[in-house]
Design an enzyme around this catalytic site. Structure first.
Site, short mmCIF file in Angstrom:
data_model
loop_
_atom_site.label_atom_id
_atom_site.label_comp_id
_atom_site.label_asym_id
_atom_site.label_seq_id
_atom_site.Cartn_x
_atom_site.Cartn_y
_atom_site.Cartn_z
N HIS B 77 15.02 28.50 25.14
CA HIS B 77 14.57 28.75 26.52
C HIS B 77 14.92 27.61 27.45
O HIS B 77 15.01 27.79 28.66
CB HIS B 77 13.04 28.89 26.56
CG HIS B 77 12.54 30.12 25.88
ND1 HIS B 77 13.27 31.26 25.78
CD2 HIS B 77 11.34 30.39 25.30
CE1 HIS B 77 12.56 32.18 25.14
NE2 HIS B 77 11.40 31.67 24.84
N ASN B 156 3.71 22.18 24.17
CA ASN B 156 3.25 22.30 25.56
C ASN B 156 2.09 23.29 25.67
O ASN B 156 1.74 23.70 26.77
CB ASN B 156 4.40 22.64 26.51
CG ASN B 156 5.04 23.98 26.20
OD1 ASN B 156 4.41 24.86 25.62
ND2 ASN B 156 6.28 24.15 26.60
N LEU B 158 1.14 26.15 25.97
CA LEU B 158 1.15 27.52 26.48
C LEU B 158 2.02 28.42 25.62
O LEU B 158 1.88 29.64 25.67
CB LEU B 158 1.60 27.57 27.94
CG LEU B 158 0.61 26.94 28.91
CD1 LEU B 158 1.08 27.15 30.35
CD2 LEU B 158 -0.79 27.52 28.75
N ARG B 291 32.38 38.95 -9.40
CA ARG B 291 31.55 37.78 -9.09
C ARG B 291 32.01 36.55 -9.88
O ARG B 291 31.96 35.42 -9.37
CB ARG B 291 30.06 38.08 -9.34
CG ARG B 291 29.71 38.43 -10.76
CD ARG B 291 28.22 38.76 -10.91
NE ARG B 291 27.96 39.32 -12.22
CZ ARG B 291 27.00 38.91 -13.05
NH1 ARG B 291 26.18 37.93 -12.70
NH2 ARG B 291 26.84 39.47 -14.23
N GLU B 339 16.41 32.19 2.21
CA GLU B 339 17.74 32.62 2.65
C GLU B 339 18.00 32.34 4.13
O GLU B 339 19.15 32.19 4.54
CB GLU B 339 17.94 34.10 2.35
CG GLU B 339 17.97 34.44 0.86
CD GLU B 339 16.61 34.46 0.19
OE1 GLU B 339 15.59 34.41 0.92
OE2 GLU B 339 16.54 34.51 -1.06
N GLN B 401 16.81 44.76 -5.83
CA GLN B 401 17.90 43.81 -6.04
C GLN B 401 19.28 44.39 -5.70
O GLN B 401 20.28 43.69 -5.80
CB GLN B 401 17.94 43.36 -7.51
CG GLN B 401 16.61 43.06 -8.14
CD GLN B 401 16.00 41.78 -7.64
OE1 GLN B 401 16.58 40.73 -7.75
NE2 GLN B 401 14.82 41.86 -7.03
#
Lengths: 587, 587
Positions: B77, B156, B158, B291, B339, B401
């Site tokens: 912000h 702050n 707020l 893999r 993650e 999974q």
């Protein structure tokens, strides 16, 4: 504090025996399925024995009775021991790293909506406590002083990043998050009985029981050793089972039964046939944002049924869920900027059909909770998600705030219903239908005001599209939703379809109208091209020869700018639709 | 500890003046854009002034010099004040709730890979500290003792759920997570200078500076009041600016410049032209899981370039990222079961091209980090994500999974490249290409062993499909990937295509081969039907008349079971492909 009486020695022995029996059951079931985590089960055997046969109040004959205590196995690896402990169980959420949030939802409802005394227990593994979502939820429980909740941390050290049992680290962190933290020997049933009792009489803050345990406890040559994570015991099983049997004193039938709920105070609730208290009340052509119509409808269905609740992640003024908060403050749950917990709490709150939960935030922020929503669907949740501020049409706030992947995400949730209403009337009906629809529902709302195009009495049906403009000799079918439907209406003379739901999409109507328009479709969406309305339309016509689809959508990371500029810059304005229609007419 | 010398009073005054000038700039820019959070900027004006003009070491002429200190504005912000503070800045990650993870990645690389003394500063808002991902990252920083990192909490009040400044709650939580926590008055430049100094000389743990501030500080009639969040000041702007000007003592040019980096020790690195150290070395027909081939390739490219690193979320034995850890332990970052932080750390580690980062976990677990990946793409990250255990073919471990939405998720990341290699040779090439490809890359790997079908010398190109089986009179084009490619090869006599990349998909080849096969396509995937390979193929042929597509994919939440049983049960086996081919032949 009331005085604690420790159980008789006979009971203590029985609880020890049960723990060993649970170990044996876990070995048997993981051997049979050739998958599972028997050593993780062994570390929590005493905890489960004490919880299920000494502490928790429930009826074995009616485990889902609303007055019963709740149990959530967040440590999903240990599921076999849960089934062993309570084979007759109903549906239990088993969700690695997500159980604390679900438990928070159940406990919040118990304390503030059911206003009765059932308690909620959540068992968490130490490995999963690295998930930030766990800390979001612990903060929530501390903030709302959920003293009807008890979180048990199974610290068996091998799941941790540190090789030691860091009991004191857990205690300090939990205390800093507002918990009454009690460190115990997780294999000592007497200590466990006492700790659960202390938890039950602690007021104004939740309790965390931090249990020091050993993985594979009482498994000779396996206990506390590495490399046994997530494996059935294989050839070692028989010797372990024999050893465990030798530890059991009473092999006869159980002498103890779990305590019953103290009172049957959680009333039965009816969440069927939820309706808008009053029908939509707009003028045709009136300019109303669909996010505002969401808030209006939410308050109306809440007026009709006192189990409708809303949850928000510190965006209630923008999503307009604030309308429910103003009308029924006790049914609004502020979950702050913590979307994983927000969605998990909703899933917990909706468990056992105790509430009809609507969760709202900016559509794109649900991407933080994709896993929670995915696991919710696997657990058959009925939570309704409402995402505002979709697409580049939000304008100046920039790409980080634009929902451009939300349809792709919610379409990929199995069994989901995805509403994308284009005006205030259809939005109110979408909210009403979502409240009565099983499975995950998603409603996509827009930030800018758009014209009301439907009569207040217009009927809507899930999976049925509306033709909002047509003539006998249309040569192109335009499909848009939300802001792009208006761009389509302003573009050219063509047939224009409002799909109302993107999933299920009205395949039949698309095929029929496409055929009447020369097999030409232009689909335009304020979303990335992948996984959104365009691909839903393509799937609908996949098996049709002789249909071509021109697809307009956002193709890159957008900039910040005024909405009308962005809509044109990213190729989804009326001007771009005209160009696409001219292209498709050549096909 | 070295002695602290406080700045001269002239410098203190100058830092105060700069803070007010930054306030004025923030008002001006938010007035001009009609969007933004000037009150949030005001709360951190002194922090920014001290950091950028007293504490941080950098060259204004070369802000992205590798030896410079890093700054991350997690409190997104407040972006206007960052631009005000350093208009000449390069790319800064501005990412609400994600900055701590990115900072952790930068600090980890600084300490352990660059091994030099630049420091990393992350400014966090109190609202965003409700995000669990922040606590995942704080845990990481504490665990790895990142004493080159300083996290500033702008409290702050707020933005908080509580109406008080809960400075002590923050302090306790941060200490419990392993931080040196210093509470300061965030508007007192002297206190700030001292605290940043203390942070810089604290060893073996990261420092958190918990700054008590007020939103809209020094904005008369706005300071510390509700209802001014996220709004330009509008008509109130002029009076506020006049007041701020009255507070500035020295209106002349700046008298101070930021300190320079102490030494130019962070070497230039070359991450271009990364190659496998040795080519793939398999036998045709050999059975190797993709893999495993990923792990092999990862170690090979790491051998070729010392900036290749791997990160994993406690799944390294399953994803095979462990192969890099074994070869080059100092280049492996274990991020535990967290993650969101895992992906954020990778994004931070890859910043400024300091490393080539590969992040692996089970494909479905990336759904926890969808927002981090989305924001990474907006920030133009080049991180490579590798998801193993895709689809129902993982078998017994069950639906929680199974990656069944991962392609949908990664396709919806703008600018992404999605690899879905089907054998070990193509997997190795996918890894090599991903290392050299800009933007987010995703590589989907499978658990079961599959046959090597390509010669070790086969060339692969992103966006170019392979025809793995064909004859002159094929009547159907089958498209599969991973496990389903083998099912397709075993199904029937048909032309079979391996797409290699799902995004970009080889549109040209699909159109050409579909035309040669009578306009008939059957596409089969181990993924939900929404947003995956099937819809990518449908998009490729969207504008073709005379093409029909039969699409096989998973349509519901799967059960657990043996892989071959599940593949058949969910309609993607060779048997189901045969049936689909027979159907499509009638179309």
């Amino acid at each position: 504090m009331p005085t604690y009486h420790k159980p008789e020695s006979k009971t203590i022995q029985e609880l020890k025996d049960i723990a060993h029996k649970l170990r044996i059951h876990s070995i048997a079931s993981t051997q049979a399925s050739k998958s599972g985590h028997p050593t993780s089960c062994a570390s929590i055997a005493e905890i489960m024995s004490v919880l299920f046969f000494n502490t928790m109040r429930y009826k074995i004959s009616a485990p889902r009775d609303p007055s019963s205590d709740r149990f959530i196995l967040s440590k999903g690896h240990a599921a076999p021991i849960l089934y062993a402990a309570w084979a007759e169980a109903g549906l239990f959420p088993v969700s690695l790293g997500q159980g604390v949030a679900v438990g928070c939802g159940m406990a919040y409802v118990g304390k503030n909506i059911d206003k009765t005394d059932y308690r909620t227990y959540v068992l968490v593994g130490d490995g999963e406590s690295a998930e930030g979502s766990v800390w979001e939820s612990l903060h929530f429980a501390g903030h709302y002083k959920l003293d009807n909740m008890c979180v048990i941390f199974d610290v068996n050290r091998l799941g941790q990043s540190e090789p030691q049992h860091q009991m004191d680290v857990y205690r300090k962190r939990l205390e800093a998050f507002g918990f009454n933290a009690i460190v115990v020997d997780g294999h000592d049933v007497e200590e466990l009985c006492k700790a659960f009792y202390e938890a039950s009489v602690t007021k104004d803050r939740p309790t965390a029981i931090v249990a020091k345990t050993f993985k594979g406890k009482h498994f000779p040559n396996i206990e506390d050793l590495e490399n046994w994570h997530g494996k059935p015991l294989g050839d070692a099983a028989n010797a372990v089972v024999e050893h465990l049997k030798s530890l059991i004193r009473n092999n006869g039938p159980l002498q103890i039964t779990p305590p019953s709920p103290q009172k049957e105070s959680a009333k039965k609730v009816d969440i069927s046939h939820i309706k808008l208290a009053t029908p939509p009340a707009y003028q045709l052509g009136e300019s109303v944002a669909t996010r505002l119509a969401y808030g209006t409808a939410l308050a109306k269905i809440a007026m009709n049924n006192d189990r409708v609740i809303a949850l928000d992640g510190d965006t209630k003024n923008s999503t307009y869920s604030d309308k429910l908060r103003k009308a029924f403050p006790e049914r609004f749950i502020e979950c702050f900027i913590a979307e994983q917990n927000l969605c998990g709490v909703a899933i917990g709150a909706a468990c056992r059909d105790r509430t009809v939960a609507f969760v709202s935030t900016f559509a794109t922020f649900f991407s933080r909770a994709f896993d929670q929503i995915r696991m919710g669907a696997i657990s058959q949740t009925n939570v309704n998600f409402v995402g505002s501020h979709c697409g580049v049409s939000i304008g100046e706030d920039g790409p980080s705030q634009m929902g451009l992947e939300d349809i792709a995400m919610f379409r990929a949730i199995p069994g989901s219903t995805v509403f994308y209403p284009s005006d205030a009337v259809s939005t109110e009906r979408a909210v009403e239908m979502a409240a009565n629809t099983k499975g995950v529902c998603f409603i996509r709302t827009s930030r800018p005001n758009t014209a009301v195009i439907y009569d207040n009495n217009e009927p809507f049906v899930i999976g049925k599209a509306k033709i909002v403009k047509q003539s006998a000799n249309d040569t192109v079918l335009l499909i848009g939703a939300g802001i792009t439907l208006y761009e389509a209406l302003n573009a050219v003379h063509a047939r224009v379809m409002d799909p109302f739901t993107v999933k299920p999409i009205d395949k039949e109507a698309i095929i029929q109208h496409a055929a009447q328009c020369g097999g030409r479709i232009v689909v335009v969406e304020d979303h990335y091209k992948q996984g959104g309305l365009g691909e839903a339309v393509l799937s609908a016509v996949a098996e049709q020869r002789n249909v071509v689809v021109k697809h307009l959508g956002v193709d890159e990371v957008p900039r910040s700018g005024p909405p009308t500029v962005l809509i044109d810059m990213y190729g989804i304005s009326a001007r771009c639709i005209v160009a696409a229609v001219n292209d498709v007419l050549k096909m």
